[in-house]
Motif scaffolding. Structure first.
Motif, mmCIF file in Angstrom:
data_model
loop_
_atom_site.group_PDB
_atom_site.id
_atom_site.type_symbol
_atom_site.label_atom_id
_atom_site.label_comp_id
_atom_site.label_asym_id
_atom_site.label_seq_id
_atom_site.Cartn_x
_atom_site.Cartn_y
_atom_site.Cartn_z
ATOM 1 N N ASP A 204 -15.107 -9.175 -12.018
ATOM 2 C CA ASP A 204 -15.330 -9.017 -10.796
ATOM 3 C C ASP A 204 -16.754 -9.282 -9.889
ATOM 4 O O ASP A 204 -17.550 -9.099 -10.831
ATOM 5 C CB ASP A 204 -14.935 -7.594 -10.653
ATOM 6 C CG ASP A 204 -14.791 -7.170 -9.027
ATOM 7 O OD1 ASP A 204 -15.159 -8.206 -8.161
ATOM 8 O OD2 ASP A 204 -14.333 -6.242 -8.729
ATOM 9 N N GLU A 206 -17.943 -7.850 -7.782
ATOM 10 C CA GLU A 206 -18.768 -6.707 -7.515
ATOM 11 C C GLU A 206 -19.666 -6.092 -8.535
ATOM 12 O O GLU A 206 -20.485 -5.512 -8.503
ATOM 13 C CB GLU A 206 -17.991 -5.544 -6.970
ATOM 14 C CG GLU A 206 -17.301 -6.076 -5.615
ATOM 15 C CD GLU A 206 -16.862 -4.695 -4.806
ATOM 16 O OE1 GLU A 206 -16.366 -4.113 -5.408
ATOM 17 O OE2 GLU A 206 -16.723 -4.921 -3.701
ATOM 18 N N ILE A 207 -19.251 -6.682 -9.959
ATOM 19 C CA ILE A 207 -19.885 -6.012 -11.064
ATOM 20 C C ILE A 207 -21.347 -6.657 -10.961
ATOM 21 O O ILE A 207 -22.552 -6.154 -11.407
ATOM 22 C CB ILE A 207 -19.151 -6.482 -12.136
ATOM 23 C CG1 ILE A 207 -17.993 -5.763 -12.376
ATOM 24 C CG2 ILE A 207 -20.118 -6.567 -13.499
ATOM 25 C CD1 ILE A 207 -18.100 -4.549 -13.345
ATOM 26 N N PHE B 82 -19.501 0.271 -4.375
ATOM 27 C CA PHE B 82 -18.415 -0.919 -4.003
ATOM 28 C C PHE B 82 -17.118 -0.241 -3.963
ATOM 29 O O PHE B 82 -16.731 0.490 -4.719
ATOM 30 C CB PHE B 82 -18.577 -1.656 -5.080
ATOM 31 C CG PHE B 82 -19.957 -2.507 -5.220
ATOM 32 C CD1 PHE B 82 -20.360 -3.532 -4.225
ATOM 33 C CD2 PHE B 82 -21.025 -2.064 -5.842
ATOM 34 C CE1 PHE B 82 -21.509 -4.104 -4.260
ATOM 35 C CE2 PHE B 82 -22.078 -2.532 -6.037
ATOM 36 C CZ PHE B 82 -22.585 -3.783 -5.101
ATOM 37 N N GLN B 83 -16.244 -1.050 -3.396
ATOM 38 C CA GLN B 83 -14.819 -0.813 -3.147
ATOM 39 C C GLN B 83 -14.158 -0.608 -4.573
ATOM 40 O O GLN B 83 -13.174 0.108 -4.896
ATOM 41 C CB GLN B 83 -14.098 -1.820 -2.200
ATOM 42 C CG GLN B 83 -12.430 -1.423 -2.261
ATOM 43 C CD GLN B 83 -12.042 -2.459 -1.047
ATOM 44 O OE1 GLN B 83 -12.652 -3.410 -0.541
ATOM 45 N NE2 GLN B 83 -10.679 -2.406 -1.340
ATOM 46 N N SER B 84 -14.631 -1.757 -5.388
ATOM 47 C CA SER B 84 -13.721 -1.931 -6.552
ATOM 48 C C SER B 84 -14.472 -0.952 -7.741
ATOM 49 O O SER B 84 -14.428 -1.171 -8.899
ATOM 50 C CB SER B 84 -13.624 -3.215 -7.286
ATOM 51 O OG SER B 84 -15.082 -3.788 -7.514
ATOM 52 N N ALA B 86 -17.000 -1.292 -9.265
ATOM 53 C CA ALA B 86 -17.971 -2.070 -10.063
ATOM 54 C C ALA B 86 -18.548 -1.339 -11.262
ATOM 55 O O ALA B 86 -19.702 -1.685 -11.532
ATOM 56 C CB ALA B 86 -18.682 -2.699 -9.129
ATOM 57 N N LEU B 87 -17.742 -0.585 -11.945
ATOM 58 C CA LEU B 87 -18.319 0.061 -13.054
ATOM 59 C C LEU B 87 -18.555 -0.730 -14.466
ATOM 60 O O LEU B 87 -17.890 -1.557 -14.489
ATOM 61 C CB LEU B 87 -17.818 1.616 -13.540
ATOM 62 C CG LEU B 87 -17.605 2.552 -12.501
ATOM 63 C CD1 LEU B 87 -16.927 3.662 -12.982
ATOM 64 C CD2 LEU B 87 -19.016 3.265 -12.146
ATOM 65 N N ASP B 159 -19.582 0.192 0.576
ATOM 66 C CA ASP B 159 -18.800 -0.812 0.919
ATOM 67 C C ASP B 159 -17.369 -0.371 0.966
ATOM 68 O O ASP B 159 -16.947 -0.661 -0.232
ATOM 69 C CB ASP B 159 -19.335 -1.980 0.262
ATOM 70 C CG ASP B 159 -18.584 -3.386 0.793
ATOM 71 O OD1 ASP B 159 -17.839 -3.299 1.805
ATOM 72 O OD2 ASP B 159 -18.959 -4.355 0.404
#
Lengths: 314, 360
Positions: A204, A206-207, B82-84, B86-87, B159
């Protein structure tokens, strides 16, 4: 998993009303079972059957035909007393280790480079993947010509004026494995790169943003965050590269034919030669069984770790 | 007092496409700003510019008085959620929180202290040894907030943090974010397309469209005094009722010839002569039955559809040819076909110029 246990208990009580276990195994989902039958027969006869056949006849003194009588471990004693076999095994271990490491590392680095939103990405991908479309025989022949000291690169550069240039790995018993490695890497890294690229694309975006905000350097993000996320792809690549190494045969035949001398022999070639041209089936099958044993020794602990206790996988 | 975040004349182009144009935004210390707009309006892009994840084409960004326009994200004093989520999936929650600090070379006991504080604030102590795959969506989002928290920064960027959660969790976590803001008093910039989130959380809302901030004001003003037709239509559910017609002196005449007196309306710009205009009235500002007494405008209508929502009831009807909705108490008995008297006071409505779409 507590809720999964409930239907099991409930099922035990109601078995009286259900058809017997055997009937259920045989007739539940009948069409699916019929459809799977050819494959099941193939697996049983070809894979399992032939494996047992191979192991059995490796204990006989069969020569041209598999008819010999049982001789115990004689074939194995002879196998490990043969220097050609021992060289083969050493070669395979050396070639395999280097090939595995270099294919994975180079494949990953190429994938990372391609992943930098470069132009003409698909063109590069095609170029890198192209060797994989060629057979090992063609790869071997091409590299044989390139590396042949009297035809290829060495002669060309000497004719161009670089008179003391030397590139004779293919004719040098100590370097011939590296010649093999060059051809093998040329053939295999592109495919590894494509696999890795697919893995990288699965991460992803976003990562990456989160890692940038956290101030983690790019190389560290790849090593500590992205690579661990690509575990599935890595396992796939490992299995494909590994099986390619164990069955290494045609590349050797086309590139060096085991030479010079016996310095680039590999086990698969040993087995093939004894079975089909040496007229010593028992000896060939003993070699084949040893190859199987090696694979099993590597695979079983791994499979146990990977699929063993499902509860432990977190 | 110095502004926490200040954006001056910011522009961003992707090739020839202008995503953000000459945008200015001043955010005070400790303020909760929500950037609200439909997808593609540039709100997330603006947030990424503030975070430093996108290089801007022109303008300047100041955070805490420092010019951070060309600084790396990690040096800007921001944390982002973040929305997802993102961990980092292969690390435990504890590692997720501490990884950035460790890479930065912070002392071990300081890292532990910060992680412990963040875990205490977000109440995720029992989860520290778990991996993200074993957490629920709400727990993951808390860990993601925690990762911003341990950085000990002045400005938090969100976000669309709640968009991946189901409705129930979303409203729970919404309250929690508000609580967090009250406790930490950090500046927070929050991007969402959900107007309820915006109205409930924000100190000020920036309604965006096509990379331009349409209106920047507190939620009450945004809701009751929208500056233009776009903001009026975007905010509020069900949508504001819009009558098109003509405004002359102190009367508004709809296209169907219905005359609505608007003497009570407080004009921003006094109307001169006769102009094409739009009158907007929110569904909850329309009253029914006896309450219509004293309303400047009343009319008898027939109910077309009734939608009971539990807490209140929505009714659909027509004034002239114009379909309108109004909201009434759920105890009021109305049904399809009922003839009722409704009315409203234009003072609580909004009048826009049909030409410029701006508020009059």
């Amino acid at each position: 998993m507590a809720d999964a246990a409930v239907p099991l208990d409930a099922g035990a009580e109601t078995t009286v009303n259900r058809p017997s276990l055997l009937k259920r195994i045989l007739f539940n989902n009948l069409p699916a079972k019929i459809a799977a039958l050819p494959m099941m027969v193939t697996v049983l006869v070809v894979f399992v059957g032939c494996t047992i056949w191979t192991i059995y006849y490796s204990f006989t003194n069969s020569k041209l035909l598999p008819t010999g009588k049982f001789v115990g471990f004689d074939q194995y004693e002879r196998l490990f007393a043969t220097s050609r076999w021992n060289v083969s095994v050493t070669n395979l271990i050396a070639y395999g280790a280097m090939s595995l490491v270099f294919t994975l590392v180079v494949g990953f680095i190429l994938a990372v480079l391609i992943d930098q939103k470069i132009r003409f990405e698909s063109a590069f991908r095609t170029i890198m993947l192209y060797p994989f479309a060629l057979s090992f025989i063609v790869t071997g022949l091409v590299w044989q010509w390139i590396m042949n000291p009297t035809l290829g690169l060495q002669t060309t550069l000497r004719n161009l004026g670089w008179t003391n240039f030397s590139f004779d790995w293919i004719a040098n018993p100590r370097m011939v494995l590296f010649a093999l490695l060059i051809a093998g890497l040329w053939h295999g890294t592109g495919f590894c790169m494509v696999l890795m690229l697919a893995g990288l694309r699965g991460v992803d975006e976003e990562i990456w943003k989160a890692a940038r905000i956290d101030g983690i350097p790019t190389w560290r993000t790849y090593v500590s965050i992205v690579l661990p996320m690509m575990r599935g792809v890595l396992v796939t690549a490992l299995v494909i590269i590994g099986s390619g190494i164990v069955r290494l045969y045609d590349l050797v035949v086309a590139l060096t034919n085991g030479g010079p001398g016996i310095s680039s022999e590999v086990p698969a070639k040993y087995v093939f030669n004894y079975m089909f041209s040496g007229g010593n089936i028992g000896q060939g099958l003993a070699g084949a069984t040893m190859m199987l044993l090696t694979v099993v020794i590597i695979m079983v602990p791994w499979a146990y770790l990977e699929f063993g206790g499902k509860g432990r996988r977190t | 007092m110095q502004n926490s975040v200040s954006i001056r004349d910011l522009s961003l182009n992707f090739g020839s496409v202008k995503v953000l144009e000459h945008l200015d935004l001043e955010i005070a210390q400790g303020e909760f700003i929500v950037l609200l707009g439909p997808s593609g309006c540039g709100k997330s892009t603006l947030l990424n510019c503030i975070a430093g994840l996108l290089d801007i084409s022109d303008g300047q960004i100041f955070i805490g008085g420092r010019n951070v326009t060309w600084l790396e994200p990690k040096d800007r004093g921001i944390g982002m959620v973040f929305q997802s989520y993102a961990l980092y999936p292969q690390m435990t929650v504890e590692r997720n929180l501490s990884f950035g600090l460790r890479v930065a070379g912070m002392k071990k006991d300081e890292v532990e202290k910060r992680v412990a504080r963040a875990a205490e604030i977000l109440q995720i102590q029992p989860l520290l040894e778990r991996k993200p795959a074993n957490l629920s969506g709400g727990q993951r989002q808390r860990v993601a907030i925690g990762r911003a928290l341990v950085r000990d920064v002045d400005v938090f960027l969100f976000d669309e943090p709640l968009s991946n959660l189901d409705a129930k969790l979303r409203s729970d976590l919404r309250v929690e974010i508000k609580r967090l803001h009250h406790r930490l008093k950090n500046t927070m910039i929050y991007v969402t397309h959900d107007q309820i989130e915006a109205l409930t959380l924000a100190d000020r809302i920036a309604v965006m469209k096509n990379g331009v901030i349409q209106q920047l004001a507190d939620p009450h003003t945004i809701y009751n005094r929208p500056v233009n037709l776009y903001v009026a239509g975007f905010i509020g559910s069900p949508q504001m009722n819009m009558f098109t017609g003509t405004l002359s002196d102190s009367t508004f005449t709809t296209e169907d010839g219905i005359v609505i007196p608007v003497e009570t309306y407080a004009f921003d710009t006094p109307a001169t002569g006769s102009t094409a205009a739009v009158l907007g009235v929110r569904p909850e500002h329309i009253v029914l039955g006896d309450e219509t007494a004293g309303m400047p405008f009343t009319i008898d209508v027939e109910i077309e559809i009734v939608e009971p929502m539990g807490s209140d009831t929505l009714a659909w009807t027509k004034i002239g040819g114009q379909a309108i909705t109004f909201r009434c108490d759920s105890d009021v008995v109305i049904a399809t076909g009922h003839k009722v008297r409704i009315g409203f006071d234009p003072a609580r409505g909004s009048i826009f110029s049909a030409e410029t779409t701006n508020r009059l």
